[in-house]
Design a protein around this motif. Sequence first.
Motif, PDB file in Angstrom:
ATOM      1  N   LYS A  17      12.957  -7.972  -0.475  1.00  0.00           N
ATOM      2  CA  LYS A  17      11.704  -8.059  -1.244  1.00  0.00           C
ATOM      3  C   LYS A  17      10.704  -6.980  -0.828  1.00  0.00           C
ATOM      4  O   LYS A  17       9.598  -6.906  -1.370  1.00  0.00           O
ATOM      5  CB  LYS A  17      11.059  -9.439  -1.071  1.00  0.00           C
ATOM      6  N   HIS A  18      11.090  -6.173   0.150  1.00  0.00           N
ATOM      7  CA  HIS A  18      10.155  -5.174   0.680  1.00  0.00           C
ATOM      8  C   HIS A  18      10.333  -3.819  -0.001  1.00  0.00           C
ATOM      9  O   HIS A  18      11.406  -3.476  -0.474  1.00  0.00           O
ATOM     10  CB  HIS A  18      10.356  -5.004   2.184  1.00  0.00           C
ATOM     11  N   SER A  19       9.246  -3.064  -0.039  1.00  0.00           N
ATOM     12  CA  SER A  19       9.304  -1.659  -0.442  1.00  0.00           C
ATOM     13  C   SER A  19       8.183  -0.927   0.283  1.00  0.00           C
ATOM     14  O   SER A  19       7.211  -1.536   0.741  1.00  0.00           O
ATOM     15  CB  SER A  19       9.137  -1.507  -1.951  1.00  0.00           C
ATOM     16  N   LYS A  20       8.325   0.383   0.392  1.00  0.00           N
ATOM     17  CA  LYS A  20       7.327   1.176   1.120  1.00  0.00           C
ATOM     18  C   LYS A  20       5.975   1.198   0.418  1.00  0.00           C
ATOM     19  O   LYS A  20       4.975   1.595   1.013  1.00  0.00           O
ATOM     20  CB  LYS A  20       7.844   2.602   1.311  1.00  0.00           C
ATOM     21  N   SER A  21       5.946   0.772  -0.840  1.00  0.00           N
ATOM     22  CA  SER A  21       4.671   0.773  -1.571  1.00  0.00           C
ATOM     23  C   SER A  21       3.772  -0.395  -1.155  1.00  0.00           C
ATOM     24  O   SER A  21       2.587  -0.418  -1.472  1.00  0.00           O
ATOM     25  CB  SER A  21       4.924   0.702  -3.086  1.00  0.00           C
ATOM     26  N   ARG A  22       4.342  -1.354  -0.455  1.00  0.00           N
ATOM     27  CA  ARG A  22       3.546  -2.510  -0.038  1.00  0.00           C
ATOM     28  C   ARG A  22       2.632  -2.129   1.127  1.00  0.00           C
ATOM     29  O   ARG A  22       2.950  -1.252   1.919  1.00  0.00           O
ATOM     30  CB  ARG A  22       4.478  -3.671   0.360  1.00  0.00           C
ATOM     31  N   ASN A  23       1.503  -2.813   1.201  1.00  0.00           N
ATOM     32  CA  ASN A  23       0.486  -2.495   2.204  1.00  0.00           C
ATOM     33  C   ASN A  23       0.906  -3.053   3.565  1.00  0.00           C
ATOM     34  O   ASN A  23       0.933  -4.266   3.769  1.00  0.00           O
ATOM     35  CB  ASN A  23      -0.862  -3.090   1.765  1.00  0.00           C
ATOM     36  N   GLN A  24       1.230  -2.147   4.487  1.00  0.00           N
ATOM     37  CA  GLN A  24       1.762  -2.558   5.781  1.00  0.00           C
ATOM     38  C   GLN A  24       0.774  -3.402   6.574  1.00  0.00           C
ATOM     39  O   GLN A  24       1.145  -4.397   7.197  1.00  0.00           O
ATOM     40  CB  GLN A  24       2.162  -1.319   6.582  1.00  0.00           C
ATOM     41  N   GLU A  25      -0.505  -3.025   6.548  1.00  0.00           N
ATOM     42  CA  GLU A  25      -1.516  -3.775   7.291  1.00  0.00           C
ATOM     43  C   GLU A  25      -1.642  -5.203   6.768  1.00  0.00           C
ATOM     44  O   GLU A  25      -1.744  -6.163   7.546  1.00  0.00           O
ATOM     45  CB  GLU A  25      -2.867  -3.063   7.202  1.00  0.00           C
ATOM     46  N   GLU A  26      -1.602  -5.346   5.437  1.00  0.00           N
ATOM     47  CA  GLU A  26      -1.690  -6.689   4.845  1.00  0.00           C
ATOM     48  C   GLU A  26      -0.455  -7.518   5.193  1.00  0.00           C
ATOM     49  O   GLU A  26      -0.554  -8.734   5.438  1.00  0.00           O
ATOM     50  CB  GLU A  26      -1.849  -6.579   3.326  1.00  0.00           C
ATOM     51  N   LEU A  27       0.710  -6.887   5.219  1.00  0.00           N
ATOM     52  CA  LEU A  27       1.932  -7.596   5.593  1.00  0.00           C
ATOM     53  C   LEU A  27       1.873  -8.059   7.047  1.00  0.00           C
ATOM     54  O   LEU A  27       2.263  -9.186   7.364  1.00  0.00           O
ATOM     55  CB  LEU A  27       3.150  -6.686   5.384  1.00  0.00           C
ATOM     56  N   LEU A  28       1.373  -7.202   7.918  1.00  0.00           N
ATOM     57  CA  LEU A  28       1.253  -7.583   9.328  1.00  0.00           C
ATOM     58  C   LEU A  28       0.278  -8.739   9.507  1.00  0.00           C
ATOM     59  O   LEU A  28       0.477  -9.605  10.366  1.00  0.00           O
ATOM     60  CB  LEU A  28       0.817  -6.391  10.172  1.00  0.00           C
ATOM     61  N   ARG A  29      -0.759  -8.763   8.681  1.00  0.00           N
ATOM     62  CA  ARG A  29      -1.698  -9.883   8.737  1.00  0.00           C
ATOM     63  C   ARG A  29      -1.008 -11.203   8.365  1.00  0.00           C
ATOM     64  O   ARG A  29      -1.276 -12.241   8.968  1.00  0.00           O
ATOM     65  CB  ARG A  29      -2.891  -9.627   7.813  1.00  0.00           C
ATOM     66  N   VAL A  30      -0.098 -11.145   7.396  1.00  0.00           N
ATOM     67  CA  VAL A  30       0.658 -12.350   7.022  1.00  0.00           C
ATOM     68  C   VAL A  30       1.577 -12.772   8.162  1.00  0.00           C
ATOM     69  O   VAL A  30       1.685 -13.968   8.491  1.00  0.00           O
ATOM     70  CB  VAL A  30       1.461 -12.116   5.716  1.00  0.00           C
ATOM     71  N   ILE A  31       2.238 -11.805   8.783  1.00  0.00           N
ATOM     72  CA  ILE A  31       3.124 -12.120   9.910  1.00  0.00           C
ATOM     73  C   ILE A  31       2.341 -12.757  11.049  1.00  0.00           C
ATOM     74  O   ILE A  31       2.748 -13.781  11.613  1.00  0.00           O
ATOM     75  CB  ILE A  31       3.861 -10.849  10.379  1.00  0.00           C
ATOM     76  N   LEU A  64      11.424   1.901   7.906  1.00  0.00           N
ATOM     77  CA  LEU A  64      11.508   1.957   9.365  1.00  0.00           C
ATOM     78  C   LEU A  64      10.144   1.849  10.023  1.00  0.00           C
ATOM     79  O   LEU A  64      10.010   1.263  11.097  1.00  0.00           O
ATOM     80  CB  LEU A  64      12.210   3.244   9.799  1.00  0.00           C
ATOM     81  N   ASP A  65       9.113   2.400   9.379  1.00  0.00           N
ATOM     82  CA  ASP A  65       7.764   2.297   9.947  1.00  0.00           C
ATOM     83  C   ASP A  65       7.300   0.845  10.006  1.00  0.00           C
ATOM     84  O   ASP A  65       6.672   0.416  10.986  1.00  0.00           O
ATOM     85  CB  ASP A  65       6.767   3.124   9.122  1.00  0.00           C
ATOM     86  N   PHE A  66       7.613   0.090   8.953  1.00  0.00           N
ATOM     87  CA  PHE A  66       7.229  -1.320   8.918  1.00  0.00           C
ATOM     88  C   PHE A  66       7.975  -2.105   9.995  1.00  0.00           C
ATOM     89  O   PHE A  66       7.376  -2.899  10.733  1.00  0.00           O
ATOM     90  CB  PHE A  66       7.512  -1.899   7.532  1.00  0.00           C
ATOM     91  N   ILE A  67       9.269  -1.865  10.117  1.00  0.00           N
ATOM     92  CA  ILE A  67      10.067  -2.561  11.137  1.00  0.00           C
ATOM     93  C   ILE A  67       9.550  -2.214  12.535  1.00  0.00           C
ATOM     94  O   ILE A  67       9.437  -3.067  13.413  1.00  0.00           O
ATOM     95  CB  ILE A  67      11.563  -2.224  10.987  1.00  0.00           C
ATOM     96  N   LYS A  68       9.203  -0.933  12.720  1.00  0.00           N
ATOM     97  CA  LYS A  68       8.658  -0.501  14.000  1.00  0.00           C
ATOM     98  C   LYS A  68       7.350  -1.233  14.308  1.00  0.00           C
ATOM     99  O   LYS A  68       7.084  -1.628  15.448  1.00  0.00           O
ATOM    100  CB  LYS A  68       8.424   1.006  13.955  1.00  0.00           C
ATOM    101  N   SER A  69       6.528  -1.431  13.280  1.00  0.00           N
ATOM    102  CA  SER A  69       5.254  -2.137  13.463  1.00  0.00           C
ATOM    103  C   SER A  69       5.478  -3.599  13.847  1.00  0.00           C
ATOM    104  O   SER A  69       4.772  -4.138  14.708  1.00  0.00           O
ATOM    105  CB  SER A  69       4.420  -2.073  12.182  1.00  0.00           C
TER     106      SER A  69
END
Length: 241
Positions: free
Chosen positions: A114-128, A160-165
Amino acid sequence: MPSDQDPTAEQISQVKTSILQKLEQEPPAEPFHPNDLKRITDSDLWITKLLQVYDFDVEKCITRLWSNLAWRQSFGVYDLTEKSINQEYLNDGSIFVHNKDKDGKPLLILTINKHSKSRNQEELLRVIVFWIERLQRESNLDKITIFMDMTGTGLSNLDLDFIKSIIGVFETKYPYVPNYILVHDLPFLLNAAFKIVKTFLPAEALKILKVTTKKDIDQYVDKDNCLKIWGGNDDYVYKFA
């Protein structure tokens, strides 16, 4: 992996005293959250878990705890609520909690297709972080298994950037939390990319990293706690509650 041994009362006292003295002598520009300070003054649990994961290195524990306190305040972990975080990411099933592993630890499920690089990484991390904090409150700082569901994942989903985060959040902010990191149903196409991911992982994380398939997932998660798509018996469809 964290030690099963408990730190001494003296080690806990050293950490606690040092943090409180530093607060008086070098107060941060942005005051730490009172709930976090209460966790330090009223309980030994948080400090105990950090000392265990840092092999009872008192100085390292003090440094990391101070850094953690500053991050928690700046990130606003106590302001993360079901209304304040991204509603699309909360409700689309890309990040959710359901069932437990064989050790009784909750599964934090990341649905990578369900992921793509267009998604906002900061917002995703907030959900996590929202889910981690919720589980930590419910379980009194118990462990969590990170379940990376790679079913049907393609190159366009791999970020990979998201996984790294994500790895960074657990390594530096919640180092005592992971029970296992389960990477399930990794497509052959992504084997090379996954080798890159493994280079991001600290040695301790590599020890708890397990790549699973439908045939062997039940070594870590009972079939009744596995979704049908993973090869289990659970026909659950995620809906936030």
